[in-house]
Design an enzyme around this catalytic site. Sequence first.
Site, short mmCIF file in Angstrom:
data_model
loop_
_atom_site.label_atom_id
_atom_site.label_comp_id
_atom_site.label_asym_id
_atom_site.label_seq_id
_atom_site.Cartn_x
_atom_site.Cartn_y
_atom_site.Cartn_z
N ARG A 188 0.86 -1.17 0.00
CA ARG A 188 0.00 0.00 0.00
C ARG A 188 0.90 1.22 0.00
O ARG A 188 2.12 1.13 0.11
CB ARG A 188 -1.02 0.02 1.14
CG ARG A 188 -0.70 -0.70 2.40
CD ARG A 188 0.51 -0.22 3.14
NE ARG A 188 0.45 1.21 3.38
CZ ARG A 188 1.48 1.97 3.63
NH1 ARG A 188 2.71 1.49 3.68
NH2 ARG A 188 1.36 3.25 3.85
N ALA B 208 0.65 5.16 -2.10
CA ALA B 208 0.41 5.50 -3.50
C ALA B 208 1.58 5.15 -4.42
O ALA B 208 1.39 4.49 -5.45
CB ALA B 208 0.02 6.97 -3.60
N ARG C 54 -7.90 -0.42 -6.52
CA ARG C 54 -8.16 0.64 -5.53
C ARG C 54 -8.44 1.94 -6.28
O ARG C 54 -7.78 2.25 -7.26
CB ARG C 54 -6.97 0.80 -4.56
CG ARG C 54 -6.77 -0.45 -3.70
CD ARG C 54 -5.87 -0.20 -2.52
NE ARG C 54 -6.55 0.58 -1.50
CZ ARG C 54 -5.93 1.13 -0.45
NH1 ARG C 54 -4.62 1.00 -0.31
NH2 ARG C 54 -6.60 1.82 0.45
N GLN D 210 -1.16 2.03 10.24
CA GLN D 210 0.10 2.08 9.49
C GLN D 210 1.18 2.87 10.21
O GLN D 210 2.37 2.62 10.03
CB GLN D 210 -0.12 2.69 8.09
CG GLN D 210 -0.97 1.84 7.17
CD GLN D 210 -2.43 2.24 7.19
OE1 GLN D 210 -2.94 2.73 8.20
NE2 GLN D 210 -3.12 2.04 6.08
N ASP E 80 -2.40 10.60 -1.70
CA ASP E 80 -2.83 9.61 -2.68
C ASP E 80 -3.26 10.25 -3.99
O ASP E 80 -3.21 9.60 -5.05
CB ASP E 80 -3.94 8.74 -2.10
CG ASP E 80 -3.39 7.85 -1.00
OD1 ASP E 80 -3.24 8.34 0.14
OD2 ASP E 80 -3.05 6.69 -1.29
N ASN F 255 -5.68 12.04 1.11
CA ASN F 255 -4.69 11.22 1.80
C ASN F 255 -5.44 10.38 2.83
O ASN F 255 -6.65 10.51 3.02
CB ASN F 255 -3.62 12.10 2.44
CG ASN F 255 -2.43 11.31 2.96
OD1 ASN F 255 -1.95 10.39 2.26
ND2 ASN F 255 -1.95 11.61 4.14
N LYS F 256 -4.73 9.50 3.49
CA LYS F 256 -5.28 8.58 4.49
C LYS F 256 -6.25 9.30 5.43
O LYS F 256 -5.98 10.41 5.87
CB LYS F 256 -4.10 8.00 5.28
CG LYS F 256 -4.46 7.01 6.36
CD LYS F 256 -5.27 5.84 5.85
CE LYS F 256 -4.61 5.18 4.64
NZ LYS F 256 -5.56 4.34 3.87
#
Lengths: 352, 352
Positions: free
Chosen positions: B47, B49, B90, B197, B238, B248-249
């Site tokens: 995972r 990007a 994804r 993460q 991302d 982003n996350k």
Amino acid sequence: MGGFTNIAWNKGVLRLLDQRVLPQETRYLDFTDYHEVAQAIREMVTRGAPAIGATAAYGMALAALCTQATDPTTLRIELNQAAEVLRQSRPTAVNLFWAIERVLRRAANPALATVSAICEAVIAEANAIYEEDIKANKAMGFHALALVPDQAKILHHCNTGGLATVDYGTALGVIRTAHEAGKQVHAYLDETRPRLQGARLSAWELKRLNIPHTVIVDGASGHLMRTVGIDLCVVGCDRVAANGDTANKIGTYNLALAAHAHGVPFYVAAPTSTIDMSLPSGDAIPIEVRDPREVTHLGNFQITPDDTPVANFAFDVTPAKYITAIITEVGIAYPPFSDSLAELMARVQPPR
Amino acid sequence: MGGFTNIAWNKGVLRLLDQRVLPQETRYLDFTDYHEVAQAIREMVTRGAPAIGATAAYGMALAALCTQATDPTTLRIELNQAAEVLRQSRPTAVNLFWAIERVLRRAANPALATVSAICEAVIAEANAIYEEDIKANKAMGFHALALVPDQAKILHHCNTGGLATVDYGTALGVIRTAHEAGKQVHAYLDETRPRLQGARLSAWELKRLNIPHTVIVDGASGHLMRTVGIDLCVVGCDRVAANGDTANKIGTYNLALAAHAHGVPFYVAAPTSTIDMSLPSGDAIPIEVRDPREVTHLGNFQITPDDTPVANFAFDVTPAKYITAIITEVGIAYPPFSDSLAELMARVQPPR
């Protein structure tokens, strides 16, 4: 009322619902020794500021019941020793100190001339704290009804329901009252790391109450406001300073900042037992730092590499400027809180 | 470089470090079928990007190597089919689409007259993406050096290191470059729920690199800024839209709001492969919603009551107005990003 008993006092035995194992397991623990009650508070068998207050009051009752003292003076010394042990259990929620102080003040009444009279008074005071907490929660829900629109999407942090109080709840009580009044509310529940009180406890309570709810990770609140839309946030508190600065579960401040950025009203449900007029601002509120293991592990599962350094602040302080209103059992305080809280606290009987 | 190989291509076999089991276990998985590569991306074996981009490029290489086609036209049809399968893995990180597109464009070159010539070109393009990613990361770290004060306390979200890229890292690469340049930086790592993460992967990487770090829960970032003090935030991304809005996350937006409230600079490390000039704003970025189980469970441990409803947004969008600067491998973009990103993207070779 929520179909479970969180705290019960029965003939000299204190029974607590063990919140560490919910929702997987419903386990009750019985206490007859105040040292063990202090330990249970420290280890979060029970938690939530109002629940801690009532539990500590019954801890004092256990100290009185277990006494070997044959005279009032000795018993009062023992009660002060028990108070000191219980005060060491957790530092942030003021309800703990407030409840212990109420019991000590009652026991100090010089009209109480015998050991048994003091014992009875201590138990009566604990029972009064217990009963008043339920009434305060319902009153907060009632006062807050006007703040909750029909169809409201409400974002909530941590657990503030019947599990965090004697019964009914503070911020979850506000949601519950709106639901019971027929408003079609939907609760979004911050899971509330590290101990996951939102995902474990609030979800458990709202499921039992048939209140529609959705769990999110704490980091998703801003995204939810930006995309789904949130009508209001409501949270509990562990200590409110005289200027309205509010200590509450870690993550509350981030939620308040997200609400502020989106113009979402941010409400604090605070029984007056949680308001500490002795502190001018939140800077003076002690913030508990807990075991890193709460972050590094979940149960026995290790998340992080070995020996990962962690800063595990259990609470944060939300400055008053980010708070729309503070809901108490005697009314709603609006900014400037220095004035409105003082005015509300003057209504509290007995005066604190 | 970080003492591990995240993505490796060796004689027609793609090897990925399985990030689902880190840090407890270091397990490598080998792939020779692009369908399985798509599945691995979906299930987050790898995972981040840039890592997804390189992995998808090698997925295309596997499609080319496995072909039964005897003519270029048939192979190009198969490559387009493989591209479609990989694109479905994804939705949010644009690097996936960008890498697939680069490979397809290379394969479409009419000068490639044989199946084997196309195969070689596809592999060469995947290798180029791989090599360029490492160079881009190091260049970002170099550009960002001026933004990182000595003794800086840096707050970081998710994982953006060698595990999120081919090697070295984007936002963690910025921290690493500063560390390697002798600045005494300290990294505070958002644990980054739900997949942790930060706690699992970033802590693992920084431990290997001997970079001082502390893990916090995501809700603690504002408290940290208010009390400990943070000098800057740096995150990966991302997908960045043409106006600078950044996906982003999940949790990045909350962090940006906290940084904004405290006047803490908020930097996005974005290789140009992550910048999507075709989208005018972040509103057009598709946000992946993932399995509720990521929130309700940790491994096999169930956190919530049975059937608890969950909204598991994997990403959020941080509006450009909360971003201080966007760090790319060709330079740093400052607001207004519509102008500065366009100017930077014009420098990228080959033009995208």
